[in-house]
Design a protein around this motif. Structure first.
Motif, PDB file in Angstrom:
ATOM      1  N   ASP A 134       0.818  -1.224   0.000  1.00 40.92           N
ATOM      2  CA  ASP A 134       0.000   0.000   0.000  1.00 40.92           C
ATOM      3  C   ASP A 134       0.848   1.269   0.000  1.00 40.92           C
ATOM      4  O   ASP A 134       0.315   2.367  -0.166  1.00 40.92           O
ATOM      5  CB  ASP A 134      -0.920   0.020   1.229  1.00 40.92           C
ATOM      6  N   GLY A 176      -7.725   3.959  -5.156  1.00 39.62           N
ATOM      7  CA  GLY A 176      -7.285   4.623  -3.923  1.00 39.62           C
ATOM      8  C   GLY A 176      -7.787   3.895  -2.684  1.00 39.62           C
ATOM      9  O   GLY A 176      -7.044   3.720  -1.703  1.00 39.62           O
ATOM     10  N   LYS A 177      -9.042   3.468  -2.730  1.00 44.54           N
ATOM     11  CA  LYS A 177      -9.607   2.734  -1.581  1.00 44.54           C
ATOM     12  C   LYS A 177      -8.890   1.399  -1.389  1.00 44.54           C
ATOM     13  O   LYS A 177      -8.624   0.976  -0.264  1.00 44.54           O
ATOM     14  CB  LYS A 177     -11.105   2.512  -1.777  1.00 44.54           C
ATOM     15  N   LYS A 220      -5.934   0.937  -1.949  1.00 44.53           N
ATOM     16  CA  LYS A 220      -4.625   1.259  -1.375  1.00 44.53           C
ATOM     17  C   LYS A 220      -4.753   1.799   0.044  1.00 44.53           C
ATOM     18  O   LYS A 220      -3.786   2.275   0.632  1.00 44.53           O
ATOM     19  CB  LYS A 220      -3.917   2.293  -2.265  1.00 44.53           C
ATOM     20  N   VAL A 268      -6.815   4.337   1.299  1.00 45.99           N
ATOM     21  CA  VAL A 268      -7.159   5.739   1.571  1.00 45.99           C
ATOM     22  C   VAL A 268      -8.673   5.858   1.769  1.00 45.99           C
ATOM     23  O   VAL A 268      -9.444   5.225   1.041  1.00 45.99           O
ATOM     24  CB  VAL A 268      -6.721   6.660   0.400  1.00 45.99           C
ATOM     25  N   LEU A 311     -10.220  10.950  -0.428  1.00 46.21           N
ATOM     26  CA  LEU A 311      -9.998  10.752  -1.867  1.00 46.21           C
ATOM     27  C   LEU A 311     -10.759  11.760  -2.721  1.00 46.21           C
ATOM     28  O   LEU A 311     -10.253  12.236  -3.725  1.00 46.21           O
ATOM     29  CB  LEU A 311     -10.437   9.340  -2.261  1.00 46.21           C
ATOM     30  N   HIS A 317      -2.630   7.637  -3.755  1.00 50.41           N
ATOM     31  CA  HIS A 317      -2.499   7.320  -2.321  1.00 50.41           C
ATOM     32  C   HIS A 317      -1.200   7.864  -1.738  1.00 50.41           C
ATOM     33  O   HIS A 317      -0.816   7.489  -0.629  1.00 50.41           O
ATOM     34  CB  HIS A 317      -2.616   5.815  -2.102  1.00 50.41           C
TER      35      HIS A 317
END
Lengths: 444, 316
Positions: free
Chosen positions: B73, B98-99, B101, B103, B108, B148
């Protein structure tokens, strides 16, 4: 939220919350059902126009009189047939509507007795449309029928005559001939009819425990098939979505981006879980519609609650078996057409329960049914059919054994699928053979 | 300086094919490191091991002080083979990655809008990815790789397929990320590109490391000891210059090349040349990474293989 759940939510959302799914998997089936239940009877009603015009008939006077009475009678010509049908058919709104429509005696015709000498002239009038039809009843048909005769009752109609009206005339005149034969022998047709009417049969099964249970033919044949088809539709539809979304992710090269964020197992788990939600929606929707139908016709007692619980258990088993196979195949190929060559042999195996349905349904405790209900991946489909078709309770040990073997097979298939998936998702180009897939399982 | 990436004795084979052989390499934290080599050299395999997409057969891979899997991540990755969900909206796609990873969605939302502005793609958040041009999709993918705010960014051919304007935008952002102290591993087979932007170079060929060092150290290590002269009079006679030998000028250009003798000071020879004839320009030739790489290939695999690599590079 764990990564697996994030993947699962995306998979579910982008499958079930799309116009394509709503239209293809929910609205269209509902529309089809609505079409059959509501629209079709209305359309049939609209299409059944009364027969009008003049019908010439060359027949003995008593036949003409009998025919006249019959076509103007308000009794449904199919009443005798309808009475012999099982209750479940008579209670079905579509079937009853069709029976009543096809048998409705809505005629407004004028009978014109004629002579055989005018036959050719009358035929011309039929051709020209001056006559609606011409019926010819040879005298020989009213004599002793113990020997086969060449003479036929003729109904001559214009080329554009309605098939329903043809059936109506043919049926009415044929029955009139039979009635006249009976009268000439001194019998009253209605009395004879009541004498030959078959009595209704009530079969009751006597169980070993002393109980008695009415044998419902419809329940024994239709409901098991409905249960098995429900499993098929729910699991294969979402399995197919799983296959296509996996191929799509490989095809549009997004797979490597995903694998940089999640492990192959997390991705696989998320995809299978997400599509499980889609499958569950389909099961609830179609199953719910079926139950609503049973409630409507007060037939819910045909489906005990235990059968619904077994349905949930075997649905879970069936879904994870199909999903793991589809995900493995999807990961191994880059195009849908390549998947067909791998899916084909698997489908042949999985279609066995459908092909064997008559045998399994007739002998739910026979050797074929018992053996196949312990054979993965047939277990869930065969077992739900056995449970719902059998008039005797399936032995508990058989159900437990099918669950143990089935869910062990699920674990094994997910394990093997995960190993194929790990390698397959990064592979491009020529699709693998079955032997290569086995090698991947060994290497993965 | 600690290493953001530490690879020790790593090997990876696919069946009979050995993709990476006993590889050792370090990528210093905060560096912009070029990871170079021809197609099939083992770059993508090594990167996939760094991303724990595949696992090494042997050896040890440490990323950001921990195992590659645990560091996942904290790494941003733009693979060579680009891909987006065609039916997804741009904002949804970047948010999804992003989620994954780690965040939060609330963070975001704002970050995606900011970055879309920075990569000069405003107002496309709600457009489907399939509606974008290839270059725009590539910038969206780049965004997904860095949304991220990773400590280590691995970019595999980030400029391929981009027009000069968009390449400049991405190049500027890479530079900014480097200035912020992030470690960037930049994989390419376009060596002049790496020479321009990287402060460190790692070169591999046939799964083995062949070069590792800063650009200047590599250039001095492979100094050809050649002086390039552009005389005013093309017929001038430089044969009498002591300490350097004239190289035949085969390409008939306006300049001459002289190779310095061993142990001779280059500045002394430069001075002698300038005194001998008026010149428009004179310089000590630095080796390009292309030349260094070809020389390495020639040393390891022979001149035939080097000629083949030269031919491949001329098509880049």
């Amino acid at each position: 939220m764990s990564k697996t759940l994030i993947v699962a939510w995306r998979e579910f959302r982008h499958t079930a919350m799309t116009k394509a799914f709503l239209i293809g998997a929910i609205i269209m089936p509902l529309l089809m059902m609505g079409l059959f239940i509501v629209v079709m009877p209305l359309m049939m009603e609209a299409n059944t126009t009364p027969m009008t015009g003049t019908v010439a008939i060359i027949a003995p006077d008593d036949v003409i009189q009998e025919f006249q009475d019959r076509i103007h009678s308000k009794e449904n010509p199919n009443a005798e047939l309808i009475e012999q049908l099982p209750d479940i058919v008579k209670q079905d709104p579509l079937a009853s509507s069709m029976l009543n429509q096809t048998g409705s005696n809505t005629t407004n015709i004028i009978l014109q007795p004629a002579n055989f000498a005018d036959l050719e002239h009358l035929k011309e009038e039929v051709r020209d449309g001056d006559l609606a039809a011409l019926i010819v009843v040879p005298n020989s048909l009213l004599e002793d029928q113990t020997e086969e005769m060449d003479d036929r009752l003729e109904v001559l109609i214009p080329s554009s005559f309605s098939p329903n009206h043809t059936d109506l005339l043919s049926s009415a005149v044929a029955k009139s001939v039979v009635d006249v034969r009976l009268r000439r022998l001194g019998h009253e047709p209605s009395a004879m009819l009541s004498m030959v009417r078959r009595p209704r049969v009530a079969a009751t099964r006597l169980a070993h425990d002393g109980g008695e249970k009415a044998d419902n033919e419809a329940a024994r044949r239709i409901i098991p098939m409905a249960f098995m088809m429900l499993l098929w539709i729910a699991t294969f539809t979402s399995g197919n979505y799983l296959l296509t979304t996996t191929i799509e992710e490989k095809g549009n090269k997004v797979m490597e981006v995903l694998l940089s964020a999640v492990s192959p197992l997390q991705l696989l788990g998320g995809k299978i879980l997400g599509q499980a939600g889609v499958s569950l929606i389909m099961l609830l929707m179609y199953g719910g519609a079926a139950i609503a139908g049973l409630i409507t016709f007060a037939l819910l007692d045909l489906v005990p609650i235990s059968h619904l619980l077994y349905l949930v258990a075997y649905f879970t088993m069936a879904y994870f078996m199909i999903a793991s196979i589809m995900a493995a195949v999807g990961s191994a190929v880059t195009e849908l057409r390549d998947a067909q060559s791998l899916i084909g042999p698997i489908m042949i195996i999985l279609i066995i329960p459908l092909a064997l349905w008559p045998v399994l349904s007739e002998h739910p405790n026979g050797i074929v049914a018992t053996v196949s209900s312990f054979t993965p991946p047939l277990i869930p489909f065969v077992m739900i059919l056995r449970i719902t078709a059998s008039t005797e309770t399936i032995a508990a040990w058989q159900i437990i054994m099918s669950m143990v073997i089935g869910f062990s097979a699920v674990l094994g298939m997910i394990w093997g699928c995960a190993r194929i998936f790990r390698i397959g998702v990064l592979m491009q180009g020529k699709p693998p053979s079955f032997m290569q897939l086995l090698r991947w399982i060994r290497l993965g | 300086m600690t290493a953001a990436v530490e690879i020790r004795g790593v090997s990876k084979s696919f069946g009979e094919t050995k993709a990476v052989i006993d590889l050792d390499l370090d990528v210093p934290t905060g560096s912009l490191c070029g990871f170079l080599g021809p197609n099939g050299a083992g770059k993508s395999t090594t990167i996939r091991m760094l991303m724990s997409i595949i696992h090494a057969d042997s050896g040890n891979v440490q990323v950001l002080g921990t195992s590659a899997l645990k560091a996942k991540d904290r790494i941003g990755y733009l693979p060579e083979e680009r891909g987006v969900y065609r039916k997804m909206k741009v904002g949804g796609f970047v948010e999804y990655i992003g989620k994954l990873k780690g965040v939060r969605r609330s963070i975001l939302r704002k970050r995606i809008d900011d970055w879309l502005e920075r990569v000069e793609l405003p107002n496309i958040r709600n457009r489907r990815c399939e509606e974008l041009s290839k270059g725009m999709q590539q910038k969206v993918q780049f965004l997904a790789a860095i949304i991220h705010e990773p400590e280590l960014i691995i970019l595999d051919e980030p400029f391929s397929g981009l027009d000069p304007v968009n390449a400049r935008v991405i190049g500027r952002i890479i530079d900014e990320l480097h200035q912020q102290g992030r470690t960037i591993l930049f994989s390419t087979h376009v060596l002049p590109q790496a020479e321009q932007i990287c402060d460190r170079i790692i070169m591999i060929d046939e799964g083995k490391k062949v070069l590792d060092g800063t650009v200047s150290s590599i250039q001095s290590q492979f100094d050809p000891r050649v002086i390039r002269i552009e005389p005013v009079d093309k017929n001038c006679d430089l044969s009498k210059i002591v300490g350097a030998t004239l190289i035949e000028n085969t390409n008939k250009s306006d300049h001459l090349l002289m190779r310095l003798d061993d142990q001779i000071d280059a500045t002394e020879v430069l001075r002698k040349i300038v005194l001998a004839t008026p010149v428009r320009g004179i310089e000590i030739v630095k080796p390009t990474l292309d030349e260094v790489f070809i020389e390495q290939v020639a040393r390891r695999r022979g001149t035939k293989a080097a000629d083949q690599v030269r031919e491949e590079m001329s098509h880049v």
